[in-house]
Design a protein around this motif. Structure first.
Motif, PDB file in Angstrom:
ATOM      1  N   ASP A 188     -12.684   8.653  -7.570  1.00 39.50           N
ATOM      2  CA  ASP A 188     -12.237   7.278  -7.359  1.00 39.50           C
ATOM      3  C   ASP A 188     -10.752   7.234  -6.998  1.00 39.50           C
ATOM      4  O   ASP A 188     -10.343   6.491  -6.100  1.00 39.50           O
ATOM      5  CB  ASP A 188     -12.484   6.425  -8.598  1.00 39.50           C
ATOM      6  N   ALA A 189      -9.947   8.020  -7.695  1.00 34.98           N
ATOM      7  CA  ALA A 189      -8.510   8.050  -7.412  1.00 34.98           C
ATOM      8  C   ALA A 189      -8.244   8.594  -6.018  1.00 34.98           C
ATOM      9  O   ALA A 189      -7.389   8.082  -5.289  1.00 34.98           O
ATOM     10  CB  ALA A 189      -7.777   8.877  -8.462  1.00 34.98           C
TER      11      ALA A 189
ATOM     12  N   SER B 105      -0.714   6.724  -6.877  1.00 37.56           N
ATOM     13  CA  SER B 105      -2.140   7.017  -6.734  1.00 37.56           C
ATOM     14  C   SER B 105      -2.355   8.506  -6.468  1.00 37.56           C
ATOM     15  O   SER B 105      -3.268   9.121  -7.039  1.00 37.56           O
ATOM     16  CB  SER B 105      -2.726   6.172  -5.597  1.00 37.56           C
TER      17      SER B 105
ATOM     18  N   ALA C  52     -10.351   8.438  -3.468  1.00 36.80           N
ATOM     19  CA  ALA C  52     -10.817   7.407  -2.530  1.00 36.80           C
ATOM     20  C   ALA C  52      -9.785   6.287  -2.421  1.00 36.80           C
ATOM     21  O   ALA C  52      -9.527   5.785  -1.313  1.00 36.80           O
ATOM     22  CB  ALA C  52     -12.165   6.852  -2.976  1.00 36.80           C
ATOM     23  N   THR C  53      -9.182   5.921  -3.527  1.00 31.85           N
ATOM     24  CA  THR C  53      -8.147   4.879  -3.509  1.00 31.85           C
ATOM     25  C   THR C  53      -6.943   5.331  -2.699  1.00 31.85           C
ATOM     26  O   THR C  53      -6.403   4.573  -1.892  1.00 31.85           O
ATOM     27  CB  THR C  53      -7.705   4.535  -4.951  1.00 31.85           C
ATOM     28  N   THR C  54      -6.535   6.570  -2.880  1.00 29.03           N
ATOM     29  CA  THR C  54      -5.388   7.106  -2.155  1.00 29.03           C
ATOM     30  C   THR C  54      -5.672   7.137  -0.653  1.00 29.03           C
ATOM     31  O   THR C  54      -4.816   6.774   0.157  1.00 29.03           O
ATOM     32  CB  THR C  54      -5.031   8.509  -2.686  1.00 29.03           C
ATOM     33  N   ARG C  55      -6.863   7.546  -0.289  1.00 23.43           N
ATOM     34  CA  ARG C  55      -7.244   7.538   1.135  1.00 23.43           C
ATOM     35  C   ARG C  55      -7.243   6.124   1.693  1.00 23.43           C
ATOM     36  O   ARG C  55      -6.806   5.903   2.822  1.00 23.43           O
ATOM     37  CB  ARG C  55      -8.620   8.184   1.310  1.00 23.43           C
ATOM     38  N   LEU C  56      -7.747   5.178   0.921  1.00 30.69           N
ATOM     39  CA  LEU C  56      -7.774   3.789   1.362  1.00 30.69           C
ATOM     40  C   LEU C  56      -6.354   3.259   1.561  1.00 30.69           C
ATOM     41  O   LEU C  56      -6.073   2.573   2.551  1.00 30.69           O
ATOM     42  CB  LEU C  56      -8.527   2.918   0.357  1.00 30.69           C
ATOM     43  N   LEU C  57      -5.456   3.573   0.654  1.00 26.28           N
ATOM     44  CA  LEU C  57      -4.068   3.124   0.784  1.00 26.28           C
ATOM     45  C   LEU C  57      -3.435   3.674   2.057  1.00 26.28           C
ATOM     46  O   LEU C  57      -2.713   2.965   2.764  1.00 26.28           O
ATOM     47  CB  LEU C  57      -3.263   3.536  -0.445  1.00 26.28           C
TER      48      LEU C  57
ATOM     49  N   ALA D 252       0.826  -1.217   0.000  1.00 28.37           N
ATOM     50  CA  ALA D 252       0.000   0.000   0.000  1.00 28.37           C
ATOM     51  C   ALA D 252       0.857   1.263   0.000  1.00 28.37           C
ATOM     52  O   ALA D 252       0.541   2.232  -0.697  1.00 28.37           O
ATOM     53  CB  ALA D 252      -0.949  -0.009   1.199  1.00 28.37           C
TER      54      ALA D 252
ATOM     55  N   LYS E 203      -2.023  10.427  -9.625  1.00 28.96           N
ATOM     56  CA  LYS E 203      -3.232  10.350 -10.461  1.00 28.96           C
ATOM     57  C   LYS E 203      -4.234  11.412 -10.037  1.00 28.96           C
ATOM     58  O   LYS E 203      -4.878  12.039 -10.869  1.00 28.96           O
ATOM     59  CB  LYS E 203      -3.876   8.965 -10.357  1.00 28.96           C
TER      60      LYS E 203
END
Length: 159
Positions: free
Chosen positions: A42-43, A30, A45-50, A23, A33
């Motif tokens: 979406d990008a 990420s 949200a992905t960065t926050r999730l990572l 991660a 992006k």
């Protein structure tokens, strides 16, 4: 008992440290992006999730050295050079993660917030490059520890 402790130690390392290394490595690209397309929810949200994965699994990762010490004690190798070096590198990896990687991820995320980039420039490409460097150092430290505990220089096992 030693085999049980070793199994828990290895499983904990795979489950806890593996996700952090992956991660953390995925976070800078990420974030880039999001910088390239700020409207990409979406990008973001992905960065926050990572970042969340890194934070949570960093805490869970504390069990790895705990069971490592228990295993080493059970094996009677607490004074072996390879183990002492592994402990020092593990501590250094923890410092890199806690002091350099996670705070920079947080700062970059703040810079990627919908309000726009922070004045300090935490949301710029250079910040993601620096973060990638520190993440690489963290990953290299863990890879070195992994090699040391597998090879165990001076071991009489023939490995």
């Amino acid at each position: 008992m030693t085999k049980f402790l070793l199994a828990v130690h290895v499983i904990a390392a795979i489950i806890a440290i593996g996700p952090v290394t992956v991660a953390a490595s995925m976070f800078p690209p990420s974030a880039r992006k999001v910088l390239d397309a700020p409207d990409g929810a979406d990008a973001l949200a992905t960065t926050r999730l990572l970042h969340r994965i890194c934070r949570v699994y960093a805490v869970v990762g504390v069990v790895v050295p705990v069971f490592g010490f228990a295993t080493a004690s059970s094996m009677g190798v607490l004074g072996d050079t390879w183990l002492i070096v592994s402990i020092a590198l593990t501590a250094l990896a923890a410092v890199v993660l806690a002091a350099l990687v996670l705070p920079r991820q947080s700062a970059i995320l703040e810079g990627l917030a919908p309000e726009g980039l922070t004045p300090e420039g935490a949301g710029d490409r250079a910040a993601t490059v620096r973060l990638a460097m520190f993440t690489g150092i963290f990953n290299l430290l863990w890879a070195t520890v992994t090699v040391l505990v597998i090879i165990r220089p001076g071991s009489t096992t023939g490995a």
